[in-house]
Motif scaffolding. Structure first.
Motif, short mmCIF file in Angstrom:
data_model
loop_
_atom_site.label_atom_id
_atom_site.label_comp_id
_atom_site.label_asym_id
_atom_site.label_seq_id
_atom_site.Cartn_x
_atom_site.Cartn_y
_atom_site.Cartn_z
N GLY A 14 0.74 -1.25 0.00
CA GLY A 14 0.00 0.00 0.00
C GLY A 14 0.77 1.30 0.00
O GLY A 14 0.19 2.36 0.17
N TYR A 15 2.09 1.27 -0.22
CA TYR A 15 2.88 2.50 -0.18
C TYR A 15 3.14 3.02 -1.59
O TYR A 15 3.47 2.26 -2.49
CB TYR A 15 4.21 2.26 0.54
CG TYR A 15 4.00 1.82 1.96
CD1 TYR A 15 3.52 2.70 2.92
CD2 TYR A 15 4.25 0.51 2.35
CE1 TYR A 15 3.30 2.30 4.22
CE2 TYR A 15 4.04 0.09 3.65
CZ TYR A 15 3.56 0.99 4.58
OH TYR A 15 3.33 0.60 5.87
N PHE A 16 3.01 4.34 -1.77
CA PHE A 16 3.30 4.94 -3.07
C PHE A 16 4.66 5.64 -3.05
O PHE A 16 5.16 6.08 -4.08
CB PHE A 16 2.19 5.92 -3.49
CG PHE A 16 2.37 7.31 -2.99
CD1 PHE A 16 2.89 8.30 -3.81
CD2 PHE A 16 2.05 7.65 -1.69
CE1 PHE A 16 3.06 9.59 -3.35
CE2 PHE A 16 2.22 8.94 -1.22
CZ PHE A 16 2.73 9.91 -2.05
N GLU A 17 5.25 5.73 -1.86
CA GLU A 17 6.54 6.39 -1.67
C GLU A 17 7.20 5.75 -0.46
O GLU A 17 6.52 5.29 0.45
CB GLU A 17 6.27 7.88 -1.43
CG GLU A 17 7.47 8.74 -1.16
CD GLU A 17 7.05 10.20 -0.95
OE1 GLU A 17 7.49 11.04 -1.74
OE2 GLU A 17 6.29 10.48 0.01
N GLY A 18 8.52 5.74 -0.45
CA GLY A 18 9.24 5.19 0.69
C GLY A 18 9.18 6.10 1.90
O GLY A 18 8.34 6.98 1.99
N THR A 19 10.12 5.92 2.81
CA THR A 19 10.12 6.70 4.05
C THR A 19 10.58 8.14 3.84
O THR A 19 10.32 8.99 4.67
CB THR A 19 11.00 6.03 5.12
OG1 THR A 19 12.31 5.83 4.57
CG2 THR A 19 10.41 4.70 5.54
N GLY A 20 11.25 8.40 2.73
CA GLY A 20 11.70 9.75 2.42
C GLY A 20 10.99 10.28 1.19
O GLY A 20 10.53 9.51 0.35
N PRO A 21 10.90 11.60 1.05
CA PRO A 21 10.28 12.18 -0.13
C PRO A 21 10.96 11.70 -1.42
O PRO A 21 12.18 11.64 -1.48
CB PRO A 21 10.46 13.68 0.06
CG PRO A 21 10.69 13.86 1.52
CD PRO A 21 11.37 12.62 1.99
N TRP A 22 10.17 11.35 -2.38
CA TRP A 22 10.62 10.93 -3.70
C TRP A 22 11.41 9.64 -3.70
O TRP A 22 12.17 9.37 -4.64
CB TRP A 22 11.35 12.07 -4.42
CG TRP A 22 10.41 13.19 -4.68
CD1 TRP A 22 10.26 14.33 -3.93
CD2 TRP A 22 9.42 13.25 -5.67
NE1 TRP A 22 9.24 15.10 -4.42
CE2 TRP A 22 8.71 14.46 -5.50
CE3 TRP A 22 9.05 12.41 -6.72
CZ2 TRP A 22 7.65 14.84 -6.33
CZ3 TRP A 22 8.00 12.79 -7.53
CH2 TRP A 22 7.32 13.99 -7.34
N GLN A 23 11.26 8.82 -2.67
CA GLN A 23 11.85 7.48 -2.70
C GLN A 23 10.86 6.60 -3.46
O GLN A 23 9.89 6.11 -2.90
CB GLN A 23 12.09 6.94 -1.29
CG GLN A 23 12.77 5.59 -1.31
CD GLN A 23 12.91 4.98 0.07
OE1 GLN A 23 12.44 5.50 1.06
NE2 GLN A 23 13.55 3.83 0.11
#
Length: 184
Positions: A14-23
């Motif tokens: 369900g994630y569209f991005e990792g833990t950091g912006p733009w990951q």
């Protein structure tokens, strides 16, 4: 009335991005000839790209430096940015939507033309989804599990019911899913 269609790549959990912006390295697990062809075909359906500020800035910074058919498409499309903090929209064919996001997006949907698409912009999408303004979700499900990151669907999105309109497997192992909002 134009439809509002959300497009995102999402991990199995369900994630569209990792833990950091733009990951966004999950994109590399599904990108290939099929997804590029899909992106270009989908681009022909887009009347306006709608972004929140952070996604607008990231997309602008990325696509203005890229070359090729997808970059040409992204740089040439009409773009609208829902932001309370941005003063200037300097990417080609961009305009700022002033006022509350709900009201400005309702007005955007009333304009003539092809449909409005949202890429990324999970915070903006949560607001729009809570108001019932998202008509369709197009998701490329990436065959990875991250265990953490930024979820595509946030608690503030509220509940929504969707009907599966279409699915298409990709050679990469990804799956394109097309969901339409079910009016309940």
């Amino acid at each position: 009335m134009r439809k509002l269609i959300a497009w995102n790549v999402m991990t199995l959990d369900g994630y569209f991005e990792g833990t950091g912006p733009w990951q966004l390295d999950m994109h590399g697990t599904v990108w290939g000839e099929e997804l590029e062809e899909f992106s270009l075909a989908q681009g022909a359906e887009i009347g306006t790209l709608l972004f929140g500020r952070r996604t607008y800035e990231g997309m602008r910074d990325h696509w203005t430096k890229e070359e090729g058919p997808v970059a040409t498409m992204m740089n040439s499309l009409d773009k609208a940015i829902a932001s309370r903090t941005l003063d200037v929209a300097d990417w080609a064919n961009s305009r700022l939507l002033k006022g509350e996001a709900i009201d400005t997006v309702k007005a955007l949907k009333q304009e003539d033309g092809k449909d409005v698409f949202v890429f990324g912009s999970a915070d903006l999408l949560a607001t729009l989804m809570a108001e019932g303004l998202v008509d369709e979700y197009r998701i490329c499900l990436a065959p990875v599990v991250w265990g953490e990151g930024t979820p595509l669907f946030k608690p503030e999105s509220g509940r929504a019911h969707f009907s599966l309109r279409e699915s298409q497997p990709l050679k990469s192992g990804g799956m394109l899913l097309f969901y339409e909002l079910k009016k309940v």
